[in-house]
Enzyme design. Structure first.
Site: not given
Ligand code: NAI
Length: 306
Positions: A8, A12, A31, A80, A116, A149, A173
Site C-alpha cells: 500500500a 499501490g 500491506d 534501498r 511492479v 515517458r 527496465h
Molecule cells: P513504497 O516504499 O512507497 O511502498 C512499498 C510498500 O510495500 C510499503 O507500504 C511497505 O510497507 C510494503 N511492504 C513491504 N514489505 C511488505 C510485505 N512483506 N508484504 C506486504 N507489503 C509490504 O514504494 P513504491 O513507490 O510504492 O514502489 C513499490 C515498488 O515498485 C518498488 O520496488 C519500486 O521500485 C517499484 N516500482 C516499479 C516501477 C516499474 O516500472 N516497474 C515503477 C515504480 C515503482
C-alpha cells in the site's frame, strides 16, 4: 471484478485510486504495516460520494481478504537504504515478492499476476519460478511506463498532442531498455522522419534516466503516478479483454533468441494474460542489446536465488 494490490505504498495506493475512481474494479489493498491499508481504504471510501463511483475498496493485513481476485498486483518491496548494496536489496525484495505470491496464490490460484516491484524483470521471473502459475498468467509492468515517458518527451519536442504519439520500448527496465525509434510514430509517421538522430538520442537518454529524474526532483521516494497509470492500463486490457498490444515483461521461449526469462517484448494482453508475443524485425545491434539485457537479468536471478 476484484483486484488485489499487495503493497500500500505510493504505487499501490495510487493504483487503488485509479481503479476504483474509474469504476474498473473493486480493490483489496494489503500491506504488512497495520492500519496503513485500512486508513487509505477509509480515506478513499469517504471520497466515494464526491467522486461518484460504485467500486469498493478494503484495506487489510490478512491475505484471506484477497480471496478470489481476478488480478493480483505485487507492488510490495523496500527501497534501498544507506549501506545496503544492490544485491542486498535484490535478496530482500525477492523474499518479499515470493512470499506475497505464495500467500496470494493460496486464495487466488486462478488470478493473473502483475508484478511492479523492482528490479522488475527479475522479480517477475521469481514469481513465476516459485509458483505453479502458467507463464502466460504472469507479467511485469515496465515497458508501458518507459514508452509513456518516451511519448511524453517526443510530444514535448515536437509540440504535438501526446495522444498522437506512440512509443516503442522493449528490453529490460532501467538501463537495459531498448527504445526503437523507427517504430515510434506520430500519427503514423516514424519519428526518424521528424527528428534528427541527435535529438532522438537525447530523448532516449532522458527516457532511460526517467526514473532517476523523478527521484532527483522528489528527493524522497520515486515515481508513482505514471507507474500506477501504466499498471492500470494493463489491468484494463486484462479485465475487459481489450487485446491491447503493449510491452510487458513476458516469458520468452525462443522469441528474439531468448529463453527461460521474463523481458520486455511486444505482447497482446487480454483476459487470458499474455496471449501472444509478437516478434518484430530487429537489427543485429538491437538483438545484441536484448541479449545483453537478458544476461544482466539472468545474473541477478542467480544472485537472488543463491
Ligand atoms: P513504497 O516504499 O512507497 O511502498 C512499498 C510498500 O510495500 C510499503 O507500504 C511497505 O510497507 C510494503 N511492504 C513491504 N514489505 C511488505 C510485505 N512483506 N508484504 C506486504 N507489503 C509490504 O514504494 P513504491 O513507490 O510504492 O514502489 C513499490 C515498488 O515498485 C518498488 O520496488 C519500486 O521500485 C517499484 N516500482 C516499479 C516501477 C516499474 O516500472 N516497474 C515503477 C515504480 C515503482
Amino acid at each position: 471484478a476484484k483486484v488485489s494490490i499487495i503493497g500500500a505504498g505510493n504505487v499501490g495506493r495510487t493504483l487503488s485510486q485509479r481503479l476504483i475512481e474509474r469504476n474498473l474494479a473493486d480493490v483489496c489493498l494489503l500491506d504488512i504495516v497495520e492500519g496503513l491499508p485500512q486508513g487509505i481504504a477509509l480515506d478513499l471510501t469517504e471520497a466515494q460520494g464526491l467522486q461518484s463511483h460504485h467500486c469498493e475498496i478494503m484495506g487489510t493485513n490478512n491475505y484471506v481478504d484477497t480471496k478470489d481476485s481476478d488480478i493480483v498486483v505485487i507492488t510490495a518491496g523496500v527501497a534501498r537504504k544507506p549501506g545496503m548494496s544492490r544485491d542486498d536489496l535484490l535478496k530482500i525484495n525477492a523474499k518479499i515478492v515470493t512470499e506475497a505470491t505464495q500467500k496470494s496464490l493460496y486464495y487466488s490460484p486462478n488470478a493473473i499476476y502483475l508484478i511492479v516491484t523492482n528490479p522488475l524483470d527479475v522479480m517477475t521471473y521469481l514469481v513465476w519460478k516459485t509458483s505453479d502459475l502458467p507463464y502466460d498468467r504472469v507479467m511485469g509492468m515496465a515497458g508501458v511506463l518507459d514508452s509513456a515517458r518516451l511519448e511524453t518527451f517526443i510530444a514535448f519536442e515536437l509540440g504535438v498532442s501526446i495522444h498522437d504519439v506512440q512509443g516503442m520500448v522493449l528490453g529490460g527496465h532501467g538501463d537495459l531498455m531498448l527504445p526503437i525509434p523507427r517504430y515510434c510514430t506520430v500519427s503514423g509517421i516514424p519519428i526518424t522522419e521528424l527528428l534528427s538522430p541527435e535529438t532522438i538520442d537525447k530523448l532516449i537518454q532522458r527516457t532511460r534516466d526517467g526514473g532517476a529524474e523523478i527521484v532527483r526532483l522528489l528527493k524522497t521516494g520515486s515515481a508513482y503516478f505514471a507507474p500506477a497509470s501504466s499498471a492500470c492500463y494493463m489491468i484494463e486490457s486484462i479485465l475487459f479483454n481489450q487485446s491491447r498490444l503493449l510491452t510487458a515483461a513476458a516469458y520468452v521461449q525462443g522469441e528474439y533468441g531468448l529463453n527461460d526469462l521474463f523481458l520486455g517484448v511486444p505482447c497482446r494482453v487480454g483476459s487470458n494474460g499474455v496471449e501472444q508475443i509478437l516478434e518484430i524485425k530487429l537489427t543485429t545491434e538491437e538483438r545484441e542489446i536484448l541479449q545483453r539485457s537478458a544476461r544482466s537479468v539472468r545474473d541477478s536471478i542467480d544472485i537472488a536465488l543463491s
